[in-house]
Design a protein around this motif. Structure first.
Motif, PDB file in Angstrom:
ATOM      1  N   VAL A  81      15.844  73.757 -13.118  1.00 37.03           N
ATOM      2  CA  VAL A  81      15.633  72.785 -14.202  1.00 37.03           C
ATOM      3  C   VAL A  81      14.934  73.367 -15.427  1.00 37.03           C
ATOM      4  O   VAL A  81      15.068  72.827 -16.533  1.00 37.03           O
ATOM      5  CB  VAL A  81      14.839  71.560 -13.698  1.00 37.03           C
ATOM      6  N   TRP A 175      10.092  68.049 -16.823  1.00 34.20           N
ATOM      7  CA  TRP A 175      10.337  67.692 -15.424  1.00 34.20           C
ATOM      8  C   TRP A 175       9.070  67.494 -14.608  1.00 34.20           C
ATOM      9  O   TRP A 175       8.056  68.142 -14.865  1.00 34.20           O
ATOM     10  CB  TRP A 175      11.187  68.784 -14.766  1.00 34.20           C
ATOM     11  N   LYS A 213      16.544  62.447 -11.104  1.00 33.29           N
ATOM     12  CA  LYS A 213      17.777  63.217 -11.284  1.00 33.29           C
ATOM     13  C   LYS A 213      18.245  63.926 -10.019  1.00 33.29           C
ATOM     14  O   LYS A 213      19.408  64.318  -9.919  1.00 33.29           O
ATOM     15  CB  LYS A 213      17.564  64.260 -12.394  1.00 33.29           C
ATOM     16  N   CYS A 266      13.070  65.095  -8.024  1.00 34.80           N
ATOM     17  CA  CYS A 266      13.001  65.767  -9.317  1.00 34.80           C
ATOM     18  C   CYS A 266      13.255  64.725 -10.411  1.00 34.80           C
ATOM     19  O   CYS A 266      14.326  64.122 -10.466  1.00 34.80           O
ATOM     20  CB  CYS A 266      14.038  66.874  -9.359  1.00 34.80           C
ATOM     21  N   GLN A 268      13.093  63.601 -14.592  1.00 36.46           N
ATOM     22  CA  GLN A 268      13.134  64.116 -15.966  1.00 36.46           C
ATOM     23  C   GLN A 268      12.508  63.102 -16.926  1.00 36.46           C
ATOM     24  O   GLN A 268      12.778  61.912 -16.844  1.00 36.46           O
ATOM     25  CB  GLN A 268      14.568  64.412 -16.418  1.00 36.46           C
TER      26      GLN A 268
END
Length: 271
Positions: A81, A175, A213, A266, A268
């Motif tokens: 990422v 992130w 995500k 995860c 964002q």
């Protein structure tokens, strides 16, 4: 690395071995290289965080490699990422730095610095001694000593942190990677402590200002010696509930097999 003052929130300037703000607040670096940004009035106890004994148990267990698959999985996700023009990542609740050092390798490949933060001074002292390539600070995860939109990524393995603070310091498009216990995490150990073993509740966290995500589960069986099983118990919240006979039983085990179950998410930053 640019910290903000935990007292007045102004930007701290790093000169020689001190961090100072325009208001005159000063924070000296310890001989091990870390900086203590946890004012007395922000402490909930005299010596908050994990004790030296808990930290040593965790270090012995982690150094044996039992959680390396977790470390590798998070580092791989971080590498996926992070942008090439990243400048800074933060590991919240970093402890003695086992995971942080791996994340620092990823950050370095992207040109970014790495900071490890923990409320435990004994853990940060040990981390700074062992991993001089990382910047470490003693600070509260509920009052992150960083400017707004200053972090490209934050990793949070089990550590608590207010969603508002994460949203404040993560850059738009940045992130947050979290790790929480999966439903069957350490079932065999819980079976020694509780009359009725209950599964961990399914992940239900929502982070305001972030979009989920990616999510994944990671589980595998560990084969531990009695000494390693005792160290594992010492580093878990179950330690407070374990009776003396549980510690004795674990310590006498030649082999103790125990299931891991981790949930990785995860997020964002929106906007």
């Amino acid at each position: 690395m640019s910290f903000s003052c935990p007292l007045c929130h102004a930007l701290l300037t790093h000169e020689h071995n001190s961090y100072t703000c325009p208001q005159g607040h000063r924070f000296d670096k310890a001989k091990e290289g870390y900086v203590n940004l946890l004012p007395v009035q922000h402490k909930r106890s005299r010596d908050p965080g994990d004790s030296a004994e808990m930290m040593q148990a965790r270090r012995a267990f982690l150094d044996a490699g039992h959680y390396q698959p977790l470390r590798d999985a998070v580092a791989e996700r971080l590498a996926t990422v992070m942008e090439e023009n990243a400048t800074s990542i933060l590991d919240i609740g970093c402890g003695e730095g086992y995971y942080t050092a791996a994340f620092a390798e990823v950050a370095k490949s992207k040109g970014a610095e790495t900071v490890g933060l923990d409320v435990s001074k004994s853990a940060i002292r040990a981390a700074a001694k062992r991993y001089p390539q990382v910047t470490f600070c003693v600070a509260s995860s509920h009052r992150l000593p960083f400017e707004e939109a200053s972090q490209d990524a934050i990793i949070r393995i089990y550590a608590p942190c207010k969603a508002e603070e994460l949203a404040r310091v993560v850059k738009p498009g940045g992130w947050v990677i979290t790790v929480t216990p999966g439903p069957k995490h350490l079932m065999e150990m819980k079976g020694l402590i509780y009359d009725e073993v209950r599964l961990h509740a399914p992940h239900s966290e929502q982070l305001a200002g972030f979009a989920l995500k990616h999510e994944q589960s990671l589980g595998y069986e560990m084969t531990l010696t009695g000494e390693e099983a005792v160290a594992l118990l010492q580093m878990t919240p179950f330690a407070w509930r374990a009776k003396p006979e549980v510690w004795e039983t674990l310590g006498k085990q030649e082999v103790f097999r125990c299931q891991t179950d981790f949930s990785l998410h995860c997020w964002q930053r929106e906007g």
